[in-house]
Design a protein around this motif. Structure first.
Motif, PDB file in Angstrom:
ATOM      1  N   UNK A 196       0.864  -1.182   0.000  1.00 58.50           N
ATOM      2  CA  UNK A 196       0.000   0.000   0.000  1.00 58.50           C
ATOM      3  C   UNK A 196       0.902   1.234   0.000  1.00 58.50           C
ATOM      4  N   UNK A 197       0.696   2.181  -0.907  1.00 57.19           N
ATOM      5  CA  UNK A 197       1.529   3.393  -0.886  1.00 57.19           C
ATOM      6  C   UNK A 197       1.453   4.146   0.441  1.00 57.19           C
ATOM      7  N   UNK A 198       0.292   4.132   1.073  1.00 56.86           N
ATOM      8  CA  UNK A 198       0.130   4.632   2.439  1.00 56.86           C
ATOM      9  C   UNK A 198      -0.609   3.551   3.209  1.00 56.86           C
ATOM     10  N   UNK A 199      -0.017   3.074   4.283  1.00 59.64           N
ATOM     11  CA  UNK A 199      -0.636   2.002   5.071  1.00 59.64           C
ATOM     12  C   UNK A 199      -1.682   2.622   6.006  1.00 59.64           C
ATOM     13  N   UNK A 200      -2.921   2.656   5.527  1.00 63.49           N
ATOM     14  CA  UNK A 200      -3.974   3.365   6.237  1.00 63.49           C
ATOM     15  C   UNK A 200      -4.345   2.763   7.570  1.00 63.49           C
ATOM     16  N   UNK A 201      -4.594   1.442   7.592  1.00 59.85           N
ATOM     17  CA  UNK A 201      -5.025   0.795   8.823  1.00 59.85           C
ATOM     18  C   UNK A 201      -3.909   0.718   9.852  1.00 59.85           C
ATOM     19  N   UNK A 202      -2.673   0.911   9.426  1.00 58.52           N
ATOM     20  CA  UNK A 202      -1.531   0.877  10.341  1.00 58.52           C
ATOM     21  C   UNK A 202      -1.291   2.214  11.023  1.00 58.52           C
ATOM     22  N   UNK A 203      -2.101   3.218  10.665  1.00 58.67           N
ATOM     23  CA  UNK A 203      -1.933   4.539  11.269  1.00 58.67           C
ATOM     24  C   UNK A 203      -1.550   5.606  10.269  1.00 58.67           C
ATOM     25  N   UNK A 204      -1.921   5.415   9.002  1.00 60.27           N
ATOM     26  CA  UNK A 204      -1.600   6.370   7.924  1.00 60.27           C
ATOM     27  C   UNK A 204      -0.080   6.542   7.843  1.00 60.27           C
ATOM     28  N   UNK A 205       0.586   5.457   7.467  1.00 56.16           N
ATOM     29  CA  UNK A 205       2.042   5.429   7.367  1.00 56.16           C
ATOM     30  C   UNK A 205       2.443   5.393   5.890  1.00 56.16           C
ATOM     31  N   UNK A 206       2.949   6.498   5.341  1.00 54.96           N
ATOM     32  CA  UNK A 206       3.332   6.505   3.925  1.00 54.96           C
ATOM     33  C   UNK A 206       4.632   5.742   3.689  1.00 54.96           C
ATOM     34  N   UNK A 207       4.698   5.020   2.590  1.00 56.55           N
ATOM     35  CA  UNK A 207       5.976   4.505   2.112  1.00 56.55           C
ATOM     36  C   UNK A 207       6.736   5.682   1.498  1.00 56.55           C
ATOM     37  N   UNK A 208       8.029   5.730   1.713  1.00 55.31           N
ATOM     38  CA  UNK A 208       8.815   6.827   1.153  1.00 55.31           C
ATOM     39  C   UNK A 208       8.913   6.691  -0.359  1.00 55.31           C
ATOM     40  N   UNK A 209       9.175   7.823  -1.024  1.00 52.71           N
ATOM     41  CA  UNK A 209       9.365   7.790  -2.469  1.00 52.71           C
ATOM     42  C   UNK A 209      10.535   6.892  -2.834  1.00 52.71           C
ATOM     43  N   UNK A 210      11.596   6.933  -2.041  1.00 52.21           N
ATOM     44  CA  UNK A 210      12.754   6.086  -2.319  1.00 52.21           C
ATOM     45  C   UNK A 210      12.396   4.605  -2.230  1.00 52.21           C
ATOM     46  N   UNK A 211      11.571   4.249  -1.252  1.00 52.23           N
ATOM     47  CA  UNK A 211      11.214   2.839  -1.111  1.00 52.23           C
ATOM     48  C   UNK A 211      10.284   2.390  -2.237  1.00 52.23           C
ATOM     49  N   UNK A 212       9.361   3.260  -2.638  1.00 51.40           N
ATOM     50  CA  UNK A 212       8.508   2.915  -3.778  1.00 51.40           C
ATOM     51  C   UNK A 212       9.346   2.708  -5.035  1.00 51.40           C
ATOM     52  N   UNK A 213      10.347   3.568  -5.227  1.00 53.00           N
ATOM     53  CA  UNK A 213      11.220   3.387  -6.393  1.00 53.00           C
ATOM     54  C   UNK A 213      12.002   2.074  -6.288  1.00 53.00           C
ATOM     55  N   UNK A 214      12.438   1.743  -5.071  1.00 55.39           N
ATOM     56  CA  UNK A 214      13.157   0.476  -4.884  1.00 55.39           C
ATOM     57  C   UNK A 214      12.246  -0.719  -5.145  1.00 55.39           C
TER      58      UNK A 214
END
Length: 412
Positions: A196-214
């Motif tokens: 999930x690009x932003x983990x909503x149920x976990x507390x609205x935790x965004x994945x970083x742009x660097x991690x999405x690119x990885x």
């Protein structure tokens, strides 16, 4: 009081008991019984008004009783409400074409329609299985749904334990750890990575742009599918049509959608990007009775059309940023930050009193929720105004005061 008024009042008072007697207890006791809604506001059976800052958990993208949705339902119902998937309908085809366009999907891509986010993720899981590879990776703190396949991709032990054994082959990686991702992919036997690009149920935790690119780079290097769950983040929620579009050159192999796509009407979707992924599910290998029905498709088209006409992507970015800035400007030491993008926001608290704040907010006329003990989640309709959000911001310190006092009293 008239006999009719007394009967209505008696019925309203009895509704929670009737709920408990008639429905399975999977959702616990309802906080209120809601009777109607308009725009960003709802009213309960006692006539009390609330500002809906949760939007059915990121579902009611156009608010309540929006004329575009009402018109689409009424107009479509006069022709076709449902046909089997032995046949196609014009709204189904047009909605698929529109989604492919918004997703900037290449030639050869395709859409499968379901009825919910969980169903969309089930279909994506089956696409992953069709690669023939045995392993699937998901992230710690993920939430992909509560049906058996989607639950297998969901990391929370409390959700999983009562239903094990779940479908096998799923492993969980810490979000943001590129080395752990690279190591897990190295054997070359991973079918897909779900994220999930932003983990909503976990507390609205965004994945970083660097991690999405990885995620995109490493899955491509190892011939692994990247499956992005945009059930909560998609359809304009973050100010882009899909959250991953904020990061250039990150396009998944498969994307799942639901929630805001129907603006309150049940619909889910899977987009397979490119011909190779398009052909993984063959005729007879998956299906649905209601998925892509003309009513749902007509509503989806109306939601998208309204978002374009009313420039709601730009509006979502603007008022979402204003909300985050206003909460930060409170300089309340009990608030440690605001996470998320657009109108999917998590307010981080320094104490685990978020559920008590939610209760205090409801008493004060605001609907929000606490995905974890220290986070308040806001996912209001995308039509919400700066002035409406300002009423909540102004009230927030007092709500935290009330929650802290109630928590202290309960500890005595």
């Amino acid at each position: 009081m008239s006999e009719q008024s007394a009967r209505t009042r008696h019925t309203a008072q009895d509704l929670p008991d009737r709920y408990r007697e008639a429905l399975l207890p999977v959702f616990g006791t309802p906080q209120r019984v809601l009777a109607r809604g308009e725009g960003c506001r709802v009213w309960d059976t006692a006539g009390t008004e609330y500002l809906d800052l949760l939007g059915g958990i990121a579902v009611n993208s156009l608010g309540h009783a929006h004329p575009a949705i009402l018109s689409a339902l009424s107009t479509q119902a006069q022709t076709l409400g449902h046909v089997s998937n032995f046949f196609a309908t014009i709204p189904q085809i047009e909605l698929a074409e529109r989604l492919l366009q918004l997703a900037e999907a290449p030639t050869g891509s395709g859409v499968f329609f379901a009825n919910s986010g969980s169903e969309a993720n089930e279909a994506a899981f089956k696409i992953a299985r069709r690669t023939g590879r045995p392993r699937v990776l998901a992230l710690v703190d993920s939430f992909h749904g509560r049906t058996m396949g989607a639950l297998a991709l969901t990391s929370k032990e409390a959700y999983r334990a009562p239903f094990e054994p779940l479908p096998g082959g799923v492993e969980f990686l810490p979000a943001g750890d590129e080395q752990a991702l690279a190591d897990a992919l190295a054997p070359g036997d991973v079918a897909a990575v779900f994220a999930e690009p932003i983990q909503g149920e976990a507390g609205v935790l965004p994945l970083s742009a660097d991690y999405l690119r990885a995620l995109r780079r490493l899955t491509r290097e190892h011939g692994t599918l990247l499956i992005l769950d945009e059930v909560q983040t998609g359809m304009g929620r973050t100010g882009n049509w899909f959250a991953h579009q904020a990061v250039p050159d990150v396009q998944p192999d498969v994307m799942t959608l639901a929630k805001g796509l129907g603006g309150g009407f049940p619909i889910g979707a899977v987009i397979a990007f490119g011909a190779a992924t398009h052909d993984l599910l063959r005729p007879g290998q998956h299906g649905t009775t209601f998925g892509g029905n003309p009513l749902a498709a007509a509503v989806g088209l109306a939601v998208i059309g309204t978002m374009i006409d009313e420039e709601l992507l730009q509006h979502t970015r603007r008022v979402g940023d204003q909300l985050a800035q206003a909460i930060t400007a409170l300089a309340d030491p009990r608030i440690s930050g605001v996470r998320g993008e657009g109108l999917l926001r998590g307010i981080a608290l320094t104490e685990p009193i978020a559920p008590a704040v939610v209760t205090a907010a409801l008493e004060a006329g605001f609907i929000l929720n606490a995905p974890d003990p220290s986070t308040l989640r806001l996912a209001p309709p995308l039509i919400i105004t700066e002035a409406e959000l300002a009423t909540f911001t102004a009230a927030l310190p007092g709500l935290i005061d009330a929650a802290a006092a109630a928590t202290a009293e309960g500890a005595r």
